[in-house]
Design a protein around this motif. Sequence first.
Motif, PDB file in Angstrom:
ATOM      1  N   LEU A   1     -22.612  -6.985  -9.009  1.00  0.00           N
ATOM      2  CA  LEU A   1     -22.845  -5.788  -8.743  1.00  0.00           C
ATOM      3  C   LEU A   1     -23.630  -5.674  -7.347  1.00  0.00           C
ATOM      4  CD1 LEU A   1     -24.089  -4.353 -12.269  1.00  0.00           C
ATOM      5  CD2 LEU A   1     -22.116  -3.847 -10.942  1.00  0.00           C
TER       6      LEU A   1
ATOM      7  N   GLU B   1     -20.965  -5.904  -4.749  1.00  0.00           N
ATOM      8  CA  GLU B   1     -20.261  -4.360  -4.873  1.00  0.00           C
ATOM      9  C   GLU B   1     -21.063  -3.649  -4.104  1.00  0.00           C
ATOM     10  OE1 GLU B   1     -18.455  -1.138  -7.604  1.00  0.00           O
ATOM     11  OE2 GLU B   1     -18.810  -3.026  -8.767  1.00  0.00           O
ATOM     12  N   HIS B   2     -22.273  -3.384  -4.606  1.00  0.00           N
ATOM     13  CA  HIS B   2     -22.967  -2.294  -4.135  1.00  0.00           C
ATOM     14  C   HIS B   2     -23.862  -2.585  -2.925  1.00  0.00           C
ATOM     15  CE1 HIS B   2     -21.850   0.303  -7.481  1.00  0.00           C
ATOM     16  NE2 HIS B   2     -22.118  -0.870  -8.473  1.00  0.00           N
ATOM     17  N   ALA B   3     -24.451  -3.734  -2.520  1.00  0.00           N
ATOM     18  CA  ALA B   3     -24.944  -3.629  -1.268  1.00  0.00           C
ATOM     19  C   ALA B   3     -24.266  -4.384  -0.176  1.00  0.00           C
ATOM     20  CB  ALA B   3     -26.046  -4.840  -1.581  1.00  0.00           C
TER      21      ALA B   3
ATOM     22  N   GLY C   1     -20.731  -3.994  -0.271  1.00  0.00           N
ATOM     23  CA  GLY C   1     -19.767  -3.216  -0.249  1.00  0.00           C
ATOM     24  C   GLY C   1     -18.123  -3.819  -0.409  1.00  0.00           C
TER      25      GLY C   1
ATOM     26  N   GLU D   1     -15.265  -4.092  -2.835  1.00  0.00           N
ATOM     27  CA  GLU D   1     -14.632  -3.566  -3.905  1.00  0.00           C
ATOM     28  C   GLU D   1     -13.917  -4.531  -4.849  1.00  0.00           C
ATOM     29  OE1 GLU D   1     -14.662  -0.431  -5.100  1.00  0.00           O
ATOM     30  OE2 GLU D   1     -16.147  -0.015  -3.524  1.00  0.00           O
TER      31      GLU D   1
END
Length: 173
Positions: free
Chosen positions: A29, A32-34, A36, A38
């Motif tokens: 995660l 993915e979120h920090a 970027g 996908e």
Amino acid sequence: MTSTLKALSPRQWSLAGLAFCALMMAVALLLEHAAGLEPCPLCIFQRVAVLAAAAVLLVAALHNPRAAGLIVYAALGLVAVVGGIGVAWRHLWLQSLPADQVPTCGPGLDYMMDILPWRDVVSRVLSGSGECAEIDFLFLGISLPGWTLIGFVVLAIAPLAMLVRGIQAVRGG
């Protein structure tokens, strides 16, 4: 160290495995979120395997079974881990293909889940797509599916230890 590992209870092994699953998901995660990145469909399947192992280990920790029950939880946990190893291995294989042999990109996982039966989605994802063959990130020369494969191998220690303890309990040792 060996005596320390033998001293761990089934609940402690379950909690250790569960903590490792949480670590694996936190890294996924975070990337993915920090960062970027996908996740491709095979990455998502690997996450599902981590979550399946976590669910089994959580229930095992709460139940704290003995003997035969411990063997059942260990086996279920190993099924999830081995499934994750298989998906990560397949992902690495796709990444190792020469560019001219990489499958073409197909529809996204969300779209396939909306229109196809579950069995067809699994079949298409495991046959791979160009999206899954891309190497977006390397750490110490190893791609993310390689690290995930290593993570699954480490994670396998918990259900294997539980299995050994369960077999010993059934045999009376």
